[in-house]
Design an enzyme around this catalytic site. Structure first.
Site, PDB file in Angstrom:
ATOM      1  N   ASN A 161       1.611  -8.429 -30.130  1.00  0.00           N
ATOM      2  CA  ASN A 161       0.440  -7.001 -30.169  1.00  0.00           C
ATOM      3  C   ASN A 161       2.322  -5.622 -29.990  1.00  0.00           C
ATOM      4  OD1 ASN A 161      -1.844  -8.197 -31.279  1.00  0.00           O
ATOM      5  ND2 ASN A 161      -2.640  -8.328 -29.196  1.00  0.00           N
ATOM      6  N   ASN A 170       0.651  -4.401 -25.417  1.00  0.00           N
ATOM      7  CA  ASN A 170       0.023  -3.666 -26.317  1.00  0.00           C
ATOM      8  C   ASN A 170      -0.172  -3.252 -26.438  1.00  0.00           C
ATOM      9  OD1 ASN A 170      -0.959  -6.580 -26.231  1.00  0.00           O
ATOM     10  ND2 ASN A 170      -3.328  -6.140 -26.062  1.00  0.00           N
ATOM     11  N   HIS A 207       3.993 -14.795 -21.427  1.00  0.00           N
ATOM     12  CA  HIS A 207       3.898 -13.668 -22.112  1.00  0.00           C
ATOM     13  C   HIS A 207       5.046 -12.148 -20.673  1.00  0.00           C
ATOM     14  CE1 HIS A 207       2.275 -11.534 -25.069  1.00  0.00           C
ATOM     15  NE2 HIS A 207       1.144 -10.498 -24.853  1.00  0.00           N
ATOM     16  N   TYR A 249       1.947  -2.193 -20.506  1.00  0.00           N
ATOM     17  CA  TYR A 249       1.953  -3.116 -20.720  1.00  0.00           C
ATOM     18  C   TYR A 249       1.818  -3.850 -21.968  1.00  0.00           C
ATOM     19  CZ  TYR A 249      -1.360  -2.741 -16.080  1.00  0.00           C
ATOM     20  OH  TYR A 249      -1.288  -3.190 -14.752  1.00  0.00           O
ATOM     21  N   TYR A 287       1.600 -10.558 -13.540  1.00  0.00           N
ATOM     22  CA  TYR A 287       1.870 -10.902 -14.761  1.00  0.00           C
ATOM     23  C   TYR A 287       3.101 -11.363 -14.281  1.00  0.00           C
ATOM     24  CZ  TYR A 287      -2.422  -8.457 -16.723  1.00  0.00           C
ATOM     25  OH  TYR A 287      -3.681  -8.183 -16.312  1.00  0.00           O
TER      26      TYR A 287
END
Length: 185
Positions: free
Chosen positions: A112, A66, A19, A64, A14
């Site tokens: 989120n 969320n 994000h 993470y 990632y």
């Protein structure tokens, strides 16, 4: 003391995705201010330093995106810090790519990570820097879009966006957040 939370997802997979813009900004801000983010505590990677005479803690939740609120709550509970001293930095679909929007309260706006912070802190009132990634093109799912890397054209603007965000963070350490909003919005 100010504590700055950059939102993103841990791991190489990632690292350069849209994000992870919050992580990218925190990393640049740390480098500019000679702060090493290496302490693993409160479900986060943490770095501490002094900037312009003020203690600053940089936080990258390792939960993470969320579940970012879990890390924020863990830090708040362990160190007994005030949410008024927190600034959250994250990517925002509803802000045009290359733009930045500062707020001191509001809904999660579809992010989120911010939703999780609101759930775990019980408030929508906290300082935030939303950095625009725009909405995905028609036919592109939001999750695929935010987890995609920046393209060549975006990379040129990305560096400038990260620099502006770091400038806003520095300003917010010296001035009330309302003045920072007035200057950078």
């Amino acid at each position: 003391m100010k504590w700055i939370v950059g939102l993103g997802n841990p791991g190489k997979l990632y690292e350069n995705t849209k994000h992870n813009l919050g992580f990218m900004i925190i990393d640049r801000f740390a480098a500019l201010n000679d702060i090493k983010i290496s302490k693993n505590k409160c479900k986060s990677l943490i770095g501490e330093g002094n900037i312009k005479g003020q203690k600053v803690v940089l936080i990258k939740p390792m939960t993470y995106m969320n579940l970012s609120g879990e890390a924020v709550r863990a830090y708040m509970d362990y160190y007994q810090v005030d949410i008024e001293d927190m600034i959250v930095v994250y990517d925002d679909l509803d802000t045009e790519f290359g733009k930045m929007r500062l707020r001191y309260k509001g809904s999660a706006g579809g992010n989120n990570g911010v939703k999780s912070i609101i759930e775990h802190t019980g408030t929508q009132s906290f300082n935030r820097i939303r950095v625009g990634i725009s909405r995905p093109p028609k036919g592109y799912s939001v999750s695929d879009y935010v987890l995609s890397n920046f393209n060549k054209n975006e990379l040129e603007i990305l560096n400038e966006m990260i620099s502006k965000s770091c400038n806003a963070l520095t300003h917010a350490l010296e001035e009330p957040f309302e003045k920072t909003m007035a200057k950078f919005n």
